[in-house]
Design an enzyme around this catalytic site. Structure first.
Site, PDB file in Angstrom:
ATOM      1  N   ARG A 166       0.839  -1.201   0.000  1.00 56.23           N
ATOM      2  CA  ARG A 166       0.000   0.000   0.000  1.00 56.23           C
ATOM      3  C   ARG A 166       0.870   1.247   0.000  1.00 56.23           C
ATOM      4  O   ARG A 166       2.097   1.189   0.092  1.00 56.23           O
ATOM      5  CB  ARG A 166      -0.941   0.013   1.204  1.00 56.23           C
ATOM      6  CG  ARG A 166      -0.281  -0.190   2.534  1.00 56.23           C
ATOM      7  CD  ARG A 166      -1.340  -0.332   3.623  1.00 56.23           C
ATOM      8  NE  ARG A 166      -0.828  -0.972   4.813  1.00 56.23           N
ATOM      9  CZ  ARG A 166      -0.274  -0.321   5.828  1.00 56.23           C
ATOM     10  NH1 ARG A 166      -0.119   0.980   5.760  1.00 56.23           N
ATOM     11  NH2 ARG A 166       0.158  -0.975   6.882  1.00 56.23           N
ATOM     12  N   TYR A 181      10.822   8.156  14.386  1.00 60.52           N
ATOM     13  CA  TYR A 181      10.870   8.084  12.923  1.00 60.52           C
ATOM     14  C   TYR A 181      12.139   8.754  12.394  1.00 60.52           C
ATOM     15  O   TYR A 181      12.850   8.194  11.550  1.00 60.52           O
ATOM     16  CB  TYR A 181       9.625   8.761  12.379  1.00 60.52           C
ATOM     17  CG  TYR A 181       9.472   8.753  10.876  1.00 60.52           C
ATOM     18  CD1 TYR A 181       8.938   7.645  10.226  1.00 60.52           C
ATOM     19  CD2 TYR A 181       9.825   9.858  10.116  1.00 60.52           C
ATOM     20  CE1 TYR A 181       8.764   7.642   8.844  1.00 60.52           C
ATOM     21  CE2 TYR A 181       9.665   9.861   8.745  1.00 60.52           C
ATOM     22  CZ  TYR A 181       9.127   8.751   8.111  1.00 60.52           C
ATOM     23  OH  TYR A 181       8.966   8.752   6.748  1.00 60.52           O
ATOM     24  N   LYS A 199      15.191   6.989  10.282  1.00 63.27           N
ATOM     25  CA  LYS A 199      15.441   7.438   8.917  1.00 63.27           C
ATOM     26  C   LYS A 199      16.829   8.056   8.763  1.00 63.27           C
ATOM     27  O   LYS A 199      17.436   7.959   7.681  1.00 63.27           O
ATOM     28  CB  LYS A 199      14.368   8.441   8.491  1.00 63.27           C
ATOM     29  CG  LYS A 199      12.995   7.808   8.269  1.00 63.27           C
ATOM     30  CD  LYS A 199      13.016   6.782   7.150  1.00 63.27           C
ATOM     31  CE  LYS A 199      11.626   6.334   6.762  1.00 63.27           C
ATOM     32  NZ  LYS A 199      11.634   5.325   5.676  1.00 63.27           N
TER      33      LYS A 199
END
Length: 326
Positions: free
Chosen positions: A16, A157, A161
């Site tokens: 998705r 996050y 990252k």
């Protein structure tokens, strides 16, 4: 578009959102595409969506990228079934929103295991096949502008990252002489509908409100289909680095030139965001955007209308209790 025609492609987190669109772009180029994700039902829907209208074959494989052995099995099986492996797009991820104190250590651990170790497992398993391919392999690691500029209330996050960015750059330097190109990709906000799959800690309703609104604003966010096209084009051309959206490029450059000034600006933004709750460990409970969405006001829905439509188109709405893969 001929550079990838007939090539074998693997996309992790491909059921998705951005991963689905990356797979679609590769399929449109005539590639044999394998998409991998944790949720088998979601994967079946993705294969059905990808099977329409364009050339190329699509295979779905259930795999949790946090499991190194499962990733090795995935990569080996893909190479065996498709006669080799030419392109790998490591995209699997999760999004956690809220103050770092409220998110707690489990959120950081989950972010690192899924995004950093997921990208690492995928890279290490794939590189021997990419080196051996007759067309010289291509590897892309999907980072984020959040990995270049630490973002308030997205600290787990951003940590994961930033590690992905370092991994991509390190692998690129080590494999430059071996014929394998490594592209690090740092998108800004994209309208994928991932706000429904993100997880929210602390004052979850207010956190969801600002995140869902900003993620759908046209001037701040990017059309996800356009983003996927640019990413695959960068991989085709063996570009070393791609930063998407003008706001993301401006922010990354500003942080490189004046990191203290940008940090102060971020501190100002953080003051506008919800405070961490004062209830200790209870604040570490995370809720998905889909759980929160029912109580949103009319004006909030209007501001994120484009993102709401994207969620329906990119397989983000069915089974909304599942984890985010952007």
């Amino acid at each position: 578009m001929d550079a990838l025609r007939g090539r074998s492609v693997l996309v992790t987190g491909g059921s998705r959102g951005l991963g689905l669109l990356l797979a679609r772009q590769c399929k449109a180029r005539g590639c044999a595409v394998t998409v991998a994700a944790r949720d088998g039902d979601e994967l079946d829907r993705a294969v059905g969506l990808l099977g329409r209208g364009t050339p190329g074959a699509v295979t779905g494989r259930v795999c949790d990228v946090r499991d190194a052995e499962a990733v090795r099995t995935l990569v080996a099986g893909t190479a065996r079934e498709q006669g080799g492996l030419d392109v790998v797009l490591a995209n699997a991820g999760v999004i956690q929103v809220g103050p770092a104190e409220a998110a707690g250590p489990d959120a950081f651990r989950d972010a690192m295991e899924t995004m950093f170790f997921g990208a690492l497992h995928t890279s290490l398993a794939a590189l021997p096949y990419l080196r051996d391919g007759e067309g010289r392999g291509r590897l892309a690691l999907i980072g984020s502008v959040g990995g270049l500029i630490p973002v308030p209330h997205l600290v787990p996050y951003s940590c994961a990252k930033s590690a992905v960015a370092a991994l991509a750059e390190g692998l690129r330097t080590e494999h430059a002489a071996l014929g394998v190109s490594v592209t690090e990709v740092h998108p800004g906000l994209m309208r994928t509908g991932s706000h429904l799959r993100a997880e929210f800690a602390g004052d979850a309703r207010r956190e969801y409100g600002w995140f869902a609104t900003l993620a759908g604003l046209p001037l701040l966010s990017m059309d996800a289909e356009r983003a996927a096209e640019r990413i695959v084009a960068a991989v085709e051309r063996r570009r070393p680095r791609l930063v998407l959206t003008p706001a993301a490029r401006l922010g990354a450059r500003a942080h490189g030139l004046a990191p203290v000034l940008v940090s102060r600006a971020d501190a100002g933004v953080a003051r506008l965001l919800p405070d961490a709750p004062a209830n200790g460990a209870d604040g570490h409970r995370r809720r998905t955007g889909a759980e929160i969405d029912a109580g949103r006001g009319r004006w909030q829905r209007a501001l994120s209308a484009l993102n709401e439509r994207a969620a329906g188109r990119f397989n983000e709405t069915a089974g909304q209790g599942a984890r985010s893969t952007r």
